[in-house]
Design a protein around this motif. Structure first.
Motif, PDB file in Angstrom:
ATOM      1  N   MET A   1       0.854  -1.189   0.000  1.00 36.87           N
ATOM      2  CA  MET A   1       0.000   0.000   0.000  1.00 36.87           C
ATOM      3  C   MET A   1       0.889   1.238   0.000  1.00 36.87           C
ATOM      4  N   SER A   2       0.883   1.956  -1.090  1.00 37.72           N
ATOM      5  CA  SER A   2       1.796   3.095  -1.261  1.00 37.72           C
ATOM      6  C   SER A   2       1.140   4.446  -1.007  1.00 37.72           C
ATOM      7  N   GLU A   3      -0.110   4.455  -0.526  1.00 34.80           N
ATOM      8  CA  GLU A   3      -0.853   5.709  -0.413  1.00 34.80           C
ATOM      9  C   GLU A   3      -0.133   6.773   0.405  1.00 34.80           C
ATOM     10  N   ILE A   4       0.491   6.374   1.503  1.00 34.47           N
ATOM     11  CA  ILE A   4       1.107   7.364   2.380  1.00 34.47           C
ATOM     12  C   ILE A   4       2.214   8.132   1.663  1.00 34.47           C
ATOM     13  N   LYS A   5       2.849   7.493   0.688  1.00 33.18           N
ATOM     14  CA  LYS A   5       3.970   8.121  -0.017  1.00 33.18           C
ATOM     15  C   LYS A   5       3.526   9.106  -1.095  1.00 33.18           C
ATOM     16  N   ILE A   6       2.245   9.035  -1.480  1.00 32.22           N
ATOM     17  CA  ILE A   6       1.763   9.993  -2.485  1.00 32.22           C
ATOM     18  C   ILE A   6       0.740  10.968  -1.904  1.00 32.22           C
ATOM     19  N   GLY A   7       0.558  10.913  -0.583  1.00 29.66           N
ATOM     20  CA  GLY A   7      -0.268  11.917   0.077  1.00 29.66           C
ATOM     21  C   GLY A   7      -1.734  11.592   0.189  1.00 29.66           C
ATOM     22  N   LEU A   8      -2.102  10.302   0.018  1.00 27.71           N
ATOM     23  CA  LEU A   8      -3.515   9.941   0.052  1.00 27.71           C
ATOM     24  C   LEU A   8      -3.816   9.014   1.232  1.00 27.71           C
ATOM     25  N   PRO A   9      -4.788   9.378   2.077  1.00 31.90           N
ATOM     26  CA  PRO A   9      -5.243   8.459   3.112  1.00 31.90           C
ATOM     27  C   PRO A   9      -6.252   7.477   2.520  1.00 31.90           C
ATOM     28  N   LEU A  10      -6.673   6.495   3.310  1.00 35.39           N
ATOM     29  CA  LEU A  10      -7.757   5.629   2.872  1.00 35.39           C
ATOM     30  C   LEU A  10      -9.104   6.263   3.196  1.00 35.39           C
ATOM     31  N   SER A  11     -10.090   5.958   2.379  1.00 33.65           N
ATOM     32  CA  SER A  11     -11.466   6.367   2.668  1.00 33.65           C
ATOM     33  C   SER A  11     -12.043   5.413   3.713  1.00 33.65           C
ATOM     34  N   ILE A  12     -13.279   5.660   4.122  1.00 33.27           N
ATOM     35  CA  ILE A  12     -13.887   4.861   5.179  1.00 33.27           C
ATOM     36  C   ILE A  12     -14.013   3.396   4.784  1.00 33.27           C
ATOM     37  N   ALA A  13     -14.612   3.110   3.642  1.00 37.22           N
ATOM     38  CA  ALA A  13     -14.785   1.720   3.216  1.00 37.22           C
ATOM     39  C   ALA A  13     -13.432   1.067   2.976  1.00 37.22           C
ATOM     40  N   GLN A  14     -12.511   1.802   2.378  1.00 37.71           N
ATOM     41  CA  GLN A  14     -11.183   1.245   2.112  1.00 37.71           C
ATOM     42  C   GLN A  14     -10.487   0.870   3.419  1.00 37.71           C
ATOM     43  N   TYR A  15     -10.541   1.751   4.396  1.00 36.93           N
ATOM     44  CA  TYR A  15      -9.917   1.446   5.694  1.00 36.93           C
ATOM     45  C   TYR A  15     -10.485   0.163   6.283  1.00 36.93           C
ATOM     46  N   HIS A  16     -11.804   0.070   6.350  1.00 39.73           N
ATOM     47  CA  HIS A  16     -12.415  -1.088   6.997  1.00 39.73           C
ATOM     48  C   HIS A  16     -12.113  -2.386   6.246  1.00 39.73           C
ATOM     49  N   VAL A  17     -12.089  -2.328   4.927  1.00 38.86           N
ATOM     50  CA  VAL A  17     -11.801  -3.528   4.139  1.00 38.86           C
ATOM     51  C   VAL A  17     -10.356  -3.983   4.367  1.00 38.86           C
ATOM     52  N   VAL A  18      -9.416  -3.036   4.342  1.00 41.15           N
ATOM     53  CA  VAL A  18      -8.011  -3.394   4.554  1.00 41.15           C
ATOM     54  C   VAL A  18      -7.802  -3.900   5.979  1.00 41.15           C
ATOM     55  N   ARG A  19      -8.385  -3.215   6.940  1.00 39.51           N
ATOM     56  CA  ARG A  19      -8.219  -3.641   8.345  1.00 39.51           C
ATOM     57  C   ARG A  19      -8.839  -5.012   8.571  1.00 39.51           C
ATOM     58  N   TYR A  20      -9.978  -5.285   7.940  1.00 36.64           N
ATOM     59  CA  TYR A  20     -10.613  -6.595   8.050  1.00 36.64           C
ATOM     60  C   TYR A  20      -9.704  -7.682   7.481  1.00 36.64           C
ATOM     61  N   GLY A  21      -8.985  -7.353   6.407  1.00 32.18           N
ATOM     62  CA  GLY A  21      -8.165  -8.340   5.723  1.00 32.18           C
ATOM     63  C   GLY A  21      -6.842  -8.642   6.388  1.00 32.18           C
ATOM     64  N   LEU A  22      -6.434  -7.823   7.368  1.00 33.82           N
ATOM     65  CA  LEU A  22      -5.160  -8.034   8.055  1.00 33.82           C
ATOM     66  C   LEU A  22      -5.392  -8.557   9.467  1.00 33.82           C
ATOM     67  N   ASN A  23      -4.373  -9.181  10.033  1.00 32.62           N
ATOM     68  CA  ASN A  23      -4.559  -9.915  11.276  1.00 32.62           C
ATOM     69  C   ASN A  23      -4.749  -9.032  12.509  1.00 32.62           C
ATOM     70  N   ASP A  24      -4.105  -7.862  12.534  1.00 31.36           N
ATOM     71  CA  ASP A  24      -4.171  -7.050  13.741  1.00 31.36           C
ATOM     72  C   ASP A  24      -3.793  -5.612  13.423  1.00 31.36           C
ATOM     73  N   ASP A  25      -3.952  -4.750  14.429  1.00 33.11           N
ATOM     74  CA  ASP A  25      -3.668  -3.327  14.236  1.00 33.11           C
ATOM     75  C   ASP A  25      -2.195  -3.075  13.930  1.00 33.11           C
ATOM     76  N   ARG A  26      -1.324  -3.871  14.518  1.00 35.66           N
ATOM     77  CA  ARG A  26       0.104  -3.667  14.291  1.00 35.66           C
ATOM     78  C   ARG A  26       0.467  -3.957  12.834  1.00 35.66           C
ATOM     79  N   THR A  27      -0.085  -5.026  12.286  1.00 38.28           N
ATOM     80  CA  THR A  27       0.172  -5.329  10.880  1.00 38.28           C
ATOM     81  C   THR A  27      -0.383  -4.235   9.984  1.00 38.28           C
ATOM     82  N   TYR A  28      -1.600  -3.776  10.301  1.00 41.85           N
ATOM     83  CA  TYR A  28      -2.178  -2.667   9.537  1.00 41.85           C
ATOM     84  C   TYR A  28      -1.268  -1.444   9.602  1.00 41.85           C
TER      85      TYR A  28
END
Length: 256
Positions: free
Chosen positions: A129-156
């Motif tokens: 996920m390269s968003e932070i390097k180009i100045g873009l955060p995740l939107s609400i749905a994007q955040y929840h989908v990515v967080r759901y797909g990863l094991n924990d907050d630290r990995t996210y």
């Protein structure tokens, strides 16, 4: 934008747009129509999402973002994108991502929206996920989908804040993917997963998936309805962000 075929009752969606399979709003609309068809047709067992050539997907089609002429245009684009992502995330039947090549940004987000992720065994494939390097955060749905797909907050945290592109072995280690599969078995293994999950008496998968994803889907919809998230899309009018997007796009065009 996509290629569609049906094999053994499973819809194979192949992202196919330019050299890197970038994702446009039309791509998402086409995929949404397939999700609706799969949900409604008992003969269809599920979806396999893959890419054409060396890329699964590089992410959203940057010229769309560069082309936003106003805050309102950006908001309208993402209002629709958020709905389409949520629909894909809540597809009633099994969805498997068969990651055939490089996978970044929105490509990775859509792979996270699937129920299971396979990646081709290749030393040159990179994911991240390269968003932070180009100045873009995740939107609400994007955040929840990515967080759901990863094991924990630290990995996210590590995936999002470092923005590193990693190889398939590391992706498996941190839970970004579920299996590494040889190229000639990628689609067959994806189909096998779909079939094994849906071809059971009474199809209990349908109820179990809905229950499993309900809290996340409700959080997405409630936050979209109640929070002032649209205000944040003024980022696309900021010169430093637009300049970075234009630079990244020029680099990608140079590689092509």
């Amino acid at each position: 934008m996509i290629k569609e075929r049906v094999e053994d009752g499973i819809v194979i969606i192949t992202l196919s747009h330019g050299a890197t399979n970038s994702i446009t709003l039309d791509t998402l609309r086409q995929m949404d129509a397939i999700v609706k068809k799969v949900n409604e047709d008992d003969a269809l067992k599920g979806i396999v999402l893959t890419g054409d050539g060396r890329f699964f997907s590089s992410g959203f089609h940057l010229p769309d973002f560069i082309g936003f002429q106003s805050h309102e245009e950006a908001v309208a684009w993402f209002e629709e994108e958020e709905e389409l992502l949520t629909n894909f995330f809540t597809c009633e039947k099994p969805v498997v991502s068969a990651i055939n090549g490089h996978c970044a940004a929105a490509g990775l987000i859509w792979s996270f929206a699937a129920d299971y992720r396979l990646v081709k065994n290749h030393p040159k494939i990179r994911m991240g996920m390269s968003e932070i390097k180009i100045g873009l955060p995740l939107s609400i749905a994007q955040y929840h989908v990515v967080r759901y797909g990863l094991n924990d907050d630290r990995t996210y945290r590590n995936v999002m804040f470092f923005g590193e592109m990693i190889g398939v072995e590391k992706a498996l280690e941190i839970g970004m993917v579920d299996e590494i599969v040889e190229e000639d078995q990628l689609i067959e293994r994806a189909k096998q997963i779909v079939t094994s999950w849906i071809d059971t008496p009474n199809r209990p998968f349908l109820v179990m998936k809905k229950m499993m994803r309900l809290d996340t889907a409700d959080s997405i919809r409630n936050r979209l309805a109640s929070e002032p998230w649209r205000d944040g899309f003024d980022i696309f009018t900021k010169p430093e962000v637009r300049g970075t997007l234009e630079f990244v796009q020029s680099m990608m065009e140079g590689k092509n």
